[in-house]
Design a protein around this motif. Structure first.
Motif, PDB file in Angstrom:
ATOM      1  N   GLY A  75       0.803  -1.221   0.000  1.00  0.00           N
ATOM      2  CA  GLY A  75       0.000   0.000   0.000  1.00  0.00           C
ATOM      3  C   GLY A  75       0.833   1.268   0.000  1.00  0.00           C
ATOM      4  O   GLY A  75       0.292   2.370   0.124  1.00  0.00           O
ATOM      5  N   ASN A  76       2.160   1.128  -0.140  1.00  0.00           N
ATOM      6  CA  ASN A  76       3.032   2.296  -0.165  1.00  0.00           C
ATOM      7  C   ASN A  76       3.026   2.942  -1.548  1.00  0.00           C
ATOM      8  O   ASN A  76       2.901   2.261  -2.567  1.00  0.00           O
ATOM      9  N   ILE A  77       3.185   4.251  -1.581  1.00  0.00           N
ATOM     10  CA  ILE A  77       3.244   4.985  -2.841  1.00  0.00           C
ATOM     11  C   ILE A  77       4.579   4.711  -3.537  1.00  0.00           C
ATOM     12  O   ILE A  77       5.640   4.725  -2.913  1.00  0.00           O
ATOM     13  N   LYS A  78       4.497   4.437  -4.846  1.00  0.00           N
ATOM     14  CA  LYS A  78       5.718   4.271  -5.634  1.00  0.00           C
ATOM     15  C   LYS A  78       5.550   5.016  -6.956  1.00  0.00           C
ATOM     16  O   LYS A  78       4.472   5.492  -7.298  1.00  0.00           O
ATOM     17  N   ASN A  79       6.625   5.110  -7.707  1.00  0.00           N
ATOM     18  CA  ASN A  79       6.599   5.842  -8.968  1.00  0.00           C
ATOM     19  C   ASN A  79       5.618   5.219  -9.949  1.00  0.00           C
ATOM     20  O   ASN A  79       5.499   3.997 -10.051  1.00  0.00           O
ATOM     21  N   GLY A  80       4.939   6.089 -10.690  1.00  0.00           N
ATOM     22  CA  GLY A  80       4.128   5.662 -11.811  1.00  0.00           C
ATOM     23  C   GLY A  80       4.684   6.339 -13.039  1.00  0.00           C
ATOM     24  O   GLY A  80       5.827   6.109 -13.431  1.00  0.00           O
ATOM     25  N   MET A  81       3.886   7.231 -13.653  1.00  0.00           N
ATOM     26  CA  MET A  81       4.393   8.041 -14.759  1.00  0.00           C
ATOM     27  C   MET A  81       5.399   9.091 -14.273  1.00  0.00           C
ATOM     28  O   MET A  81       6.189   9.605 -15.043  1.00  0.00           O
ATOM     29  N   ALA A  82       5.342   9.407 -12.978  1.00  0.00           N
ATOM     30  CA  ALA A  82       6.266  10.413 -12.419  1.00  0.00           C
ATOM     31  C   ALA A  82       7.553   9.746 -11.946  1.00  0.00           C
ATOM     32  O   ALA A  82       7.525   8.827 -11.128  1.00  0.00           O
ATOM     33  N   GLU A  83       8.661  10.222 -12.465  1.00  0.00           N
ATOM     34  CA  GLU A  83       9.973   9.707 -12.047  1.00  0.00           C
ATOM     35  C   GLU A  83      10.351  10.255 -10.682  1.00  0.00           C
ATOM     36  O   GLU A  83      11.028   9.595  -9.893  1.00  0.00           O
ATOM     37  N   SER A  84       9.885  11.481 -10.384  1.00  0.00           N
ATOM     38  CA  SER A  84      10.141  12.105  -9.079  1.00  0.00           C
ATOM     39  C   SER A  84       9.140  13.234  -8.882  1.00  0.00           C
ATOM     40  O   SER A  84       8.424  13.624  -9.818  1.00  0.00           O
ATOM     41  N   TRP A  85       9.093  13.769  -7.665  1.00  0.00           N
ATOM     42  CA  TRP A  85       8.234  14.915  -7.396  1.00  0.00           C
ATOM     43  C   TRP A  85       8.787  15.727  -6.233  1.00  0.00           C
ATOM     44  O   TRP A  85       9.503  15.211  -5.369  1.00  0.00           O
ATOM     45  N   ASP A  86       8.459  17.006  -6.243  1.00  0.00           N
ATOM     46  CA  ASP A  86       8.886  17.939  -5.199  1.00  0.00           C
ATOM     47  C   ASP A  86       7.641  18.512  -4.526  1.00  0.00           C
ATOM     48  O   ASP A  86       6.628  18.770  -5.177  1.00  0.00           O
ATOM     49  N   ILE A  87       7.750  18.728  -3.222  1.00  0.00           N
ATOM     50  CA  ILE A  87       6.634  19.281  -2.449  1.00  0.00           C
ATOM     51  C   ILE A  87       7.095  20.589  -1.816  1.00  0.00           C
ATOM     52  O   ILE A  87       8.180  20.645  -1.212  1.00  0.00           O
ATOM     53  N   SER A  88       6.293  21.637  -1.951  1.00  0.00           N
ATOM     54  CA  SER A  88       6.652  22.938  -1.377  1.00  0.00           C
ATOM     55  C   SER A  88       6.680  22.859   0.143  1.00  0.00           C
ATOM     56  O   SER A  88       6.084  21.963   0.749  1.00  0.00           O
ATOM     57  N   SER A  89       7.343  23.803   0.765  1.00  0.00           N
ATOM     58  CA  SER A  89       7.506  23.793   2.226  1.00  0.00           C
ATOM     59  C   SER A  89       6.175  23.907   2.953  1.00  0.00           C
ATOM     60  O   SER A  89       6.025  23.388   4.071  1.00  0.00           O
ATOM     61  N   GLY A  91       3.403  22.580   1.812  1.00  0.00           N
ATOM     62  CA  GLY A  91       2.609  21.410   1.467  1.00  0.00           C
ATOM     63  C   GLY A  91       1.470  21.686   0.506  1.00  0.00           C
ATOM     64  O   GLY A  91       0.627  20.806   0.290  1.00  0.00           O
ATOM     65  N   LEU A  92       1.438  22.870  -0.094  1.00  0.00           N
ATOM     66  CA  LEU A  92       0.306  23.252  -0.948  1.00  0.00           C
ATOM     67  C   LEU A  92       0.592  23.106  -2.438  1.00  0.00           C
ATOM     68  O   LEU A  92      -0.312  23.295  -3.259  1.00  0.00           O
ATOM     69  N   SER A  93       1.820  22.770  -2.781  1.00  0.00           N
ATOM     70  CA  SER A  93       2.161  22.665  -4.195  1.00  0.00           C
ATOM     71  C   SER A  93       3.046  21.451  -4.441  1.00  0.00           C
ATOM     72  O   SER A  93       4.040  21.245  -3.741  1.00  0.00           O
ATOM     73  N   TYR A  94       2.657  20.632  -5.446  1.00  0.00           N
ATOM     74  CA  TYR A  94       3.418  19.452  -5.841  1.00  0.00           C
ATOM     75  C   TYR A  94       3.851  19.627  -7.289  1.00  0.00           C
ATOM     76  O   TYR A  94       3.033  19.974  -8.159  1.00  0.00           O
ATOM     77  N   VAL A  95       5.130  19.371  -7.562  1.00  0.00           N
ATOM     78  CA  VAL A  95       5.625  19.410  -8.938  1.00  0.00           C
ATOM     79  C   VAL A  95       6.125  18.007  -9.299  1.00  0.00           C
ATOM     80  O   VAL A  95       7.023  17.468  -8.644  1.00  0.00           O
ATOM     81  N   PHE A  96       5.515  17.428 -10.350  1.00  0.00           N
ATOM     82  CA  PHE A  96       5.828  16.062 -10.769  1.00  0.00           C
ATOM     83  C   PHE A  96       6.659  16.101 -12.053  1.00  0.00           C
ATOM     84  O   PHE A  96       6.322  16.810 -13.008  1.00  0.00           O
ATOM     85  N   HIS A  97       7.731  15.301 -12.055  1.00  0.00           N
ATOM     86  CA  HIS A  97       8.614  15.206 -13.216  1.00  0.00           C
ATOM     87  C   HIS A  97       8.359  13.857 -13.890  1.00  0.00           C
ATOM     88  O   HIS A  97       8.673  12.802 -13.325  1.00  0.00           O
ATOM     89  N   GLN A 165       2.389  20.637 -12.417  1.00  0.00           N
ATOM     90  CA  GLN A 165       2.229  21.223 -11.086  1.00  0.00           C
ATOM     91  C   GLN A 165       0.783  21.073 -10.639  1.00  0.00           C
ATOM     92  O   GLN A 165      -0.152  21.341 -11.397  1.00  0.00           O
ATOM     93  N   ILE A 166       0.601  20.637  -9.387  1.00  0.00           N
ATOM     94  CA  ILE A 166      -0.726  20.548  -8.780  1.00  0.00           C
ATOM     95  C   ILE A 166      -0.718  21.374  -7.501  1.00  0.00           C
ATOM     96  O   ILE A 166       0.104  21.139  -6.604  1.00  0.00           O
ATOM     97  N   ASP A 167      -1.626  22.344  -7.423  1.00  0.00           N
ATOM     98  CA  ASP A 167      -1.772  23.181  -6.229  1.00  0.00           C
ATOM     99  C   ASP A 167      -3.019  22.750  -5.471  1.00  0.00           C
ATOM    100  O   ASP A 167      -4.042  22.392  -6.078  1.00  0.00           O
ATOM    101  N   LEU A 168      -2.946  22.798  -4.138  1.00  0.00           N
ATOM    102  CA  LEU A 168      -4.026  22.301  -3.288  1.00  0.00           C
ATOM    103  C   LEU A 168      -4.777  23.432  -2.592  1.00  0.00           C
ATOM    104  O   LEU A 168      -4.248  24.524  -2.377  1.00  0.00           O
ATOM    105  N   GLU A 169      -6.027  23.125  -2.227  1.00  0.00           N
ATOM    106  CA  GLU A 169      -6.831  24.054  -1.425  1.00  0.00           C
ATOM    107  C   GLU A 169      -6.269  24.150  -0.006  1.00  0.00           C
ATOM    108  O   GLU A 169      -6.316  25.188   0.630  1.00  0.00           O
ATOM    109  N   TYR A 170      -5.760  23.035   0.486  1.00  0.00           N
ATOM    110  CA  TYR A 170      -5.232  22.950   1.845  1.00  0.00           C
ATOM    111  C   TYR A 170      -4.201  21.836   1.874  1.00  0.00           C
ATOM    112  O   TYR A 170      -4.180  20.944   1.009  1.00  0.00           O
ATOM    113  N   GLU A 171      -3.330  21.880   2.845  1.00  0.00           N
ATOM    114  CA  GLU A 171      -2.293  20.857   2.946  1.00  0.00           C
ATOM    115  C   GLU A 171      -2.935  19.493   3.207  1.00  0.00           C
ATOM    116  O   GLU A 171      -3.792  19.342   4.087  1.00  0.00           O
TER     117      GLU A 171
END
Length: 541
Positions: A75-89, A91-97, A165-171
């Motif tokens: 049940g752990n998260i692993k890579n799919g189409m995204a090779e890596s991702w970064d999360i803003s400090s 927690g409101l923005s995710y950038v997927f590579h 990039q995916i931005d969230l309403e809340y963390e």
């Protein structure tokens, strides 16, 4: 001479046995040549991930498509189409590579724009996605869904061809879990538009980006089968190990153990009463919590429109006594929505708390009041009512305990009618019942998905609830954001329980069995889908 002849014969016999054993082992297919067999109860309704809502569709989409991330066997998260991702400090923005050079099954590159289009489609109310609310944690997702903002305000954007990039309403750390769902799969806009409203309805009108694709020749017969094969254009984290999977259609085997032993199928669902047989055959057994069972009334029966009658019967039951002999494989519950279900990226149960109809010594008084109210409306109680239930030992004991209480404390006589699982579900879904111990929901991963079934116009409203205020709860949950939305769902769940429409009892675990040489199957937590991409068939000892 005779001795020498015997030695030669013995030598030849041993040599023959060695050759035969070696040949058998060499005939065992290499993992890359293996075909896995699995039986589906029906043809998938659609292979369009944004609108799929049935078991067969989910099963195929899990293997034909891939989102930004996947889950492993734990049940752990692993890579799919995204090779890596970064999360803003914050927690409101995710950038997927995204992995580069991975393509759709027709050779078209998979890009960040495909994900943007997929999210916009899912959240467009005209799409009719049952799971759109799961994406409400994305910035402006609820507002876009309700027509308050345009699509360009949605918190998803393609920075370049391989960066999203995916931005969230809340963390919320639940985003990655949501991104494993079919509703979050990519969709190629050009191909989708070319399908002219029939996307995912046939092999010619479906392209896939996951480890498998539909077999090019005779791949999908809507009456009999769908065969999937390794996608040679896939270039991400989870390339398929087996050559493919043959999904055939039909009722689940009546004797799944023999079906597995005979090689008719490699993995098969079994029920609790078949567990011992599976264990005796040293099968691999995977367990998932899946089906919620409970008591339900058909409110098309005039007497059962009366809330006091329904509640008085239910509160005459001592839940602890009723469930004291429940097998260990069942998980007792008083809730309609399971503990692990999310809404808009947050745990629903944590916010909703618990609801429960408790035993009451005043239930007899309430029953008498209900009878008086029925008399005033010239509604007569029938002398006999029938409880439908699954024909197994657990359900039989349960119904017997209920009948003992109700026949003693009410003025009616209750009898019981055992049915097969298919017959029981048919009778309930068609409204041909009075009271039932029924599967209230199956593999639900969204409170909205379950609770919206009981709106007046829903075809899945098996209790025939017709209450305008309940419809408003669901409408509010769809149209509002944040606290107002979750509060409306809480009101809906508490209404169904407090007014005695549904009485949850326990979750039945779902079991899948296979011979011990089947390795690498990844099951969803509800058993709603199986990822076949990493399966190998070893040699049975």
């Amino acid at each position: 001479m005779k001795k020498t002849s015997k030695k030669i014969c013995l030598f030849l016999l041993i040599l023959s046995l060695i050759f035969t054993a070696t040949s058998c082992r060499n005939n065992t297919p290499h993992p890359e040549e293996e075909i896995i067999s699995f039986t589906l109860s029906a043809d998938p309704v659609t292979l369009d991930p944004q609108i799929a809502d049935d078991y067969s569709s989910y099963m195929l989409i899990t293997n034909l498509f891939e989102g930004l991330v996947r889950t492993d066997s734990e049940g752990n998260i692993k890579n799919g189409m995204a090779e890596s991702w970064d999360i803003s400090s914050d927690g409101l923005s995710y950038v997927f590579h995204l992995y580069e050079n991975t393509k759709w099954s027709n050779g078209t590159p998979v890009t960040a724009d495909d994900f943007v289009f997929g999210f916009k489609r899912a959240l467009d109310p005209e799409t009719g996605s049952e799971d759109a609310t799961d994406l409400f944690l994305i910035k402006n997702a609820s507002s876009y869904y309700n027509g308050e903002v345009t699509a360009d305000k949605l918190g998803v954007s393609a920075i370049d061809e391989h960066t999203l990039q995916i931005d969230l309403e809340y963390e919320s750390n639940a985003l990655l879990i949501v991104l494993t769902e079919p509703v979050a799969m990519p969709c190629n806009e050009k191909f989708f538009n070319s399908s002219k409203g029939k996307y995912g309805k046939s092999d010619e009108l479906t392209i896939t980006n996951g480890p498998f694709k539909i077999r090019e020749t005779y791949g999908w017969d809507h009456d009999s089968y769908i065969y999937i094969r390794r996608n040679e254009f896939y270039n991400a984290a989870n390339p398929a190990v087996p050559l493919g999977v043959n999904f055939t259609y039909g009722q689940q085997p009546t004797d799944p153990i023999n079906s597995i032993l005979s090689g008719e199928t490699d993995i098969c669902e079994i029920y609790g009463n078949q567990l011992n047989n599976a264990k005796e055959n040293n099968f691999n057994i995977t367990t998932t919590n899946n089906t919620l069972w409970g008591i339900c009334y058909n409110t098309n029966i005039p007497a059962f429109k009366n809330a006091k009658l329904r509640v008085s019967l239910l509160t005459s039951l001592n839940r602890d006594y009723l469930l004291k002999n429940t097998p260990e494989s069942y998980v007792k519950t008083s809730q309609l929505i399971a503990d692990n279900v999310l809404f808009a990226g947050r745990n629903y149960r944590t916010q909703a708390g618990e609801f429960k109809l408790e035993y009451s010594a005043d239930s007899a008084e309430m029953y008498n009041t209900a009878v008086e109210e029925l008399d005033e409306k010239n509604i007569e109680l029938k002398s006999t009512y029938t409880i439908l239930y699954l024909d197994d030992e657990t359900s039989s004991r349960l119904v017997t305990s209920i009948i003992e209480v109700w026949n003693e404390t009410s003025g009616c006589y209750f009898n019981k009618q055992p049915l097969s699982r298919n017959e029981l579900e048919e009778r309930i879904n068609s409204g041909d019942y009075e009271i039932a111990i029924a599967p209230l929901n199956t593999a639900v991963d969204s409170p909205m998905e379950f609770l919206s079934r009981f709106t007046t116009d829903s075809p899945d409203n098996y209790i025939n609830l017709n209450y305008p205020a309940y419809n408003e709860f669901i409408e509010t949950a769809l149209s509002e954001n944040g606290t107002d939305s979750i509060d409306a769902l809480i009101d809906a769940e508490s209404y169904l329980i407090d007014y005695g429409y549904l009485y949850p009892l326990y979750y039945e675990s779902r079991y899948f069995a296979s011979t011990d040489n089947i390795i690498g199957a990844i099951f969803s937590t509800t058993g709603e889908s199986i990822d076949f991409s990493q399966i190998t068939k070893g040699i049975i000892d």
